[in-house]
Design a protein around this motif. Structure first.
Motif, PDB file in Angstrom:
ATOM      1  N   SER A 171      21.035  69.844   9.310  1.00 18.79           N
ATOM      2  CA  SER A 171      22.334  70.262   9.467  1.00 18.79           C
ATOM      3  C   SER A 171      22.157  71.207  10.718  1.00 18.79           C
ATOM      4  N   ARG A 172      23.022  71.211  11.870  1.00 26.82           N
ATOM      5  CA  ARG A 172      23.036  72.109  12.847  1.00 26.82           C
ATOM      6  C   ARG A 172      24.064  73.080  12.692  1.00 26.82           C
ATOM      7  N   PRO A 173      23.620  74.414  13.167  1.00 30.60           N
ATOM      8  CA  PRO A 173      24.903  75.383  12.914  1.00 30.60           C
ATOM      9  C   PRO A 173      25.947  74.973  13.805  1.00 30.60           C
ATOM     10  N   PRO A 174      26.969  75.435  13.607  1.00 30.13           N
ATOM     11  CA  PRO A 174      28.375  75.219  14.356  1.00 30.13           C
ATOM     12  C   PRO A 174      28.208  75.641  15.763  1.00 30.13           C
ATOM     13  N   LYS A 175      28.893  74.927  16.634  1.00 29.42           N
ATOM     14  CA  LYS A 175      28.808  75.521  17.826  1.00 29.42           C
ATOM     15  C   LYS A 175      30.097  76.257  18.248  1.00 29.42           C
ATOM     16  N   MET A 176      29.739  77.592  18.894  1.00 24.32           N
ATOM     17  CA  MET A 176      30.748  78.238  19.289  1.00 24.32           C
ATOM     18  C   MET A 176      31.339  77.994  20.556  1.00 24.32           C
ATOM     19  N   VAL A 177      32.568  77.846  20.614  1.00 27.26           N
ATOM     20  CA  VAL A 177      33.230  77.493  22.009  1.00 27.26           C
ATOM     21  C   VAL A 177      34.094  78.849  22.265  1.00 27.26           C
ATOM     22  N   ARG A 178      33.965  79.232  23.421  1.00 26.84           N
ATOM     23  CA  ARG A 178      34.683  80.366  23.892  1.00 26.84           C
ATOM     24  C   ARG A 178      35.932  79.853  24.645  1.00 26.84           C
ATOM     25  N   VAL A 179      37.196  80.302  24.084  1.00 28.79           N
ATOM     26  CA  VAL A 179      38.353  80.095  24.824  1.00 28.79           C
ATOM     27  C   VAL A 179      38.721  81.234  25.950  1.00 28.79           C
ATOM     28  N   ARG A 180      38.981  80.732  27.173  1.00 29.63           N
ATOM     29  CA  ARG A 180      39.486  81.821  28.222  1.00 29.63           C
ATOM     30  C   ARG A 180      40.888  81.672  28.154  1.00 29.63           C
ATOM     31  N   SER A 181      41.757  82.444  27.627  1.00 31.19           N
ATOM     32  CA  SER A 181      43.381  82.573  27.725  1.00 31.19           C
ATOM     33  C   SER A 181      43.465  83.261  28.988  1.00 31.19           C
ATOM     34  N   SER A 182      44.839  83.556  29.387  1.00 30.53           N
ATOM     35  CA  SER A 182      45.276  84.181  30.604  1.00 30.53           C
ATOM     36  C   SER A 182      45.145  85.556  30.274  1.00 30.53           C
ATOM     37  N   LEU A 183      45.298  86.050  28.974  1.00 26.79           N
ATOM     38  CA  LEU A 183      45.365  87.315  28.749  1.00 26.79           C
ATOM     39  C   LEU A 183      43.845  87.897  28.726  1.00 26.79           C
ATOM     40  N   SER A 184      43.132  87.095  28.350  1.00 27.41           N
ATOM     41  CA  SER A 184      41.396  87.508  28.280  1.00 27.41           C
ATOM     42  C   SER A 184      40.994  87.577  29.870  1.00 27.41           C
ATOM     43  N   ARG A 185      41.763  86.890  30.643  1.00 25.44           N
ATOM     44  CA  ARG A 185      41.279  87.008  32.130  1.00 25.44           C
ATOM     45  C   ARG A 185      42.017  88.232  32.776  1.00 25.44           C
ATOM     46  N   GLN A 186      43.026  88.571  32.431  1.00 22.98           N
ATOM     47  CA  GLN A 186      43.850  89.763  32.844  1.00 22.98           C
ATOM     48  C   GLN A 186      43.032  90.689  32.235  1.00 22.98           C
ATOM     49  N   MET A 187      42.536  90.813  30.902  1.00 21.81           N
ATOM     50  CA  MET A 187      41.928  92.208  30.553  1.00 21.81           C
ATOM     51  C   MET A 187      40.610  92.202  31.194  1.00 21.81           C
ATOM     52  N   ALA A 188      39.987  91.169  31.537  1.00 18.79           N
ATOM     53  CA  ALA A 188      38.620  91.317  32.215  1.00 18.79           C
ATOM     54  C   ALA A 188      38.743  91.745  33.498  1.00 18.79           C
ATOM     55  N   SER A 189      39.741  91.529  34.329  1.00 18.62           N
ATOM     56  CA  SER A 189      39.784  91.827  35.921  1.00 18.62           C
ATOM     57  C   SER A 189      40.293  92.887  36.044  1.00 18.62           C
ATOM     58  N   THR A 190      41.005  93.853  35.049  1.00 14.32           N
ATOM     59  CA  THR A 190      41.528  95.075  35.355  1.00 14.32           C
ATOM     60  C   THR A 190      40.765  96.301  34.524  1.00 14.32           C
ATOM     61  N   GLU A 191      40.766  97.453  35.188  1.00 20.80           N
ATOM     62  CA  GLU A 191      40.149  98.429  34.465  1.00 20.80           C
ATOM     63  C   GLU A 191      41.041  99.017  33.661  1.00 20.80           C
ATOM     64  N   GLY A 192      40.589  99.745  32.493  1.00 18.30           N
ATOM     65  CA  GLY A 192      41.686 100.033  31.516  1.00 18.30           C
ATOM     66  C   GLY A 192      41.196 101.409  30.861  1.00 18.30           C
ATOM     67  N   GLY A 193      42.073 102.031  30.143  1.00 21.62           N
ATOM     68  CA  GLY A 193      41.707 103.324  29.375  1.00 21.62           C
ATOM     69  C   GLY A 193      41.721 104.501  30.209  1.00 21.62           C
ATOM     70  N   ARG A 194      41.297 105.530  29.778  1.00 15.05           N
ATOM     71  CA  ARG A 194      41.343 106.790  30.145  1.00 15.05           C
ATOM     72  C   ARG A 194      40.179 107.613  29.623  1.00 15.05           C
TER      73      ARG A 194
END
Length: 155
Positions: free
Chosen positions: A4-27
């Motif tokens: 048996s092969r291990p399950p294949k992980m698929v990364r889903v790219r949502s619009s929220l994840s794209r927004q979070m990745a493209s902006t600087e955040g925090g203090r």
């Protein structure tokens, strides 16, 4: 038997994840601390006015010395403690704590002393008038309150 092969992980790219990745955040911690201190400083003046009004109510109770009002002293003392702890004003906090302590002891023993409360009210007034700063004068006032507290404990 098939391997048996291990399950294949698929990364889903949502619009929220794209927004979070493209902006600087925090203090930074320093920025957050400066902002918190600024907000707290803005509340300090109002807190000091509230403390002064509460001490005036305590003075009025002492002046009247009416039987049955003793529990109000402890209630006012705890209100003073709450605010003094919020804005970190050492000598005032210690004096308010002493007021609560003697009030509790006197109530528990059934031996009330309005002069002991009045001494605390006067010390709180003087500490407020001095800007609630640690000083030689505030140290002497607190030493006097400790002596009053020791006397109440012995009675």
């Amino acid at each position: 038997m098939s391997a048996s092969r291990p399950p294949k992980m698929v990364r889903v790219r949502s619009s929220l994840s794209r927004q979070m990745a493209s902006t600087e955040g925090g203090r930074t911690v320093g920025e957050a601390e400066r902002m918190a201190n600024t907000a707290l400083a803005a509340q300090r003046d109002q807190a000091l006015r509230t403390l002064a009004a509460t001490v005036q109510r305590l003075d009025a109770l002492c002046a009247a010395g009416a039987p049955g009002t003793e529990p109000q002293v402890y209630a006012l003392g705890t209100a003073l403690l709450d605010i003094a702890g919020f804005i970190d004003i050492g000598p005032f906090y210690e004096a308010a704590y002493s007021l609560c302590d003697i009030s509790d002891r006197m109530t528990e023993r059934g031996a009330w002393s309005w002069p002991a409360v009045a001494v605390h009210a006067r010390a709180l007034t003087l500490i407020l008038a001095e800007g609630c700063r640690v000083s030689e004068a505030s140290a002497q006032l607190l030493a006097g309150l400790r002596a009053v507290s020791a006397h109440v404990a012995e009675s």
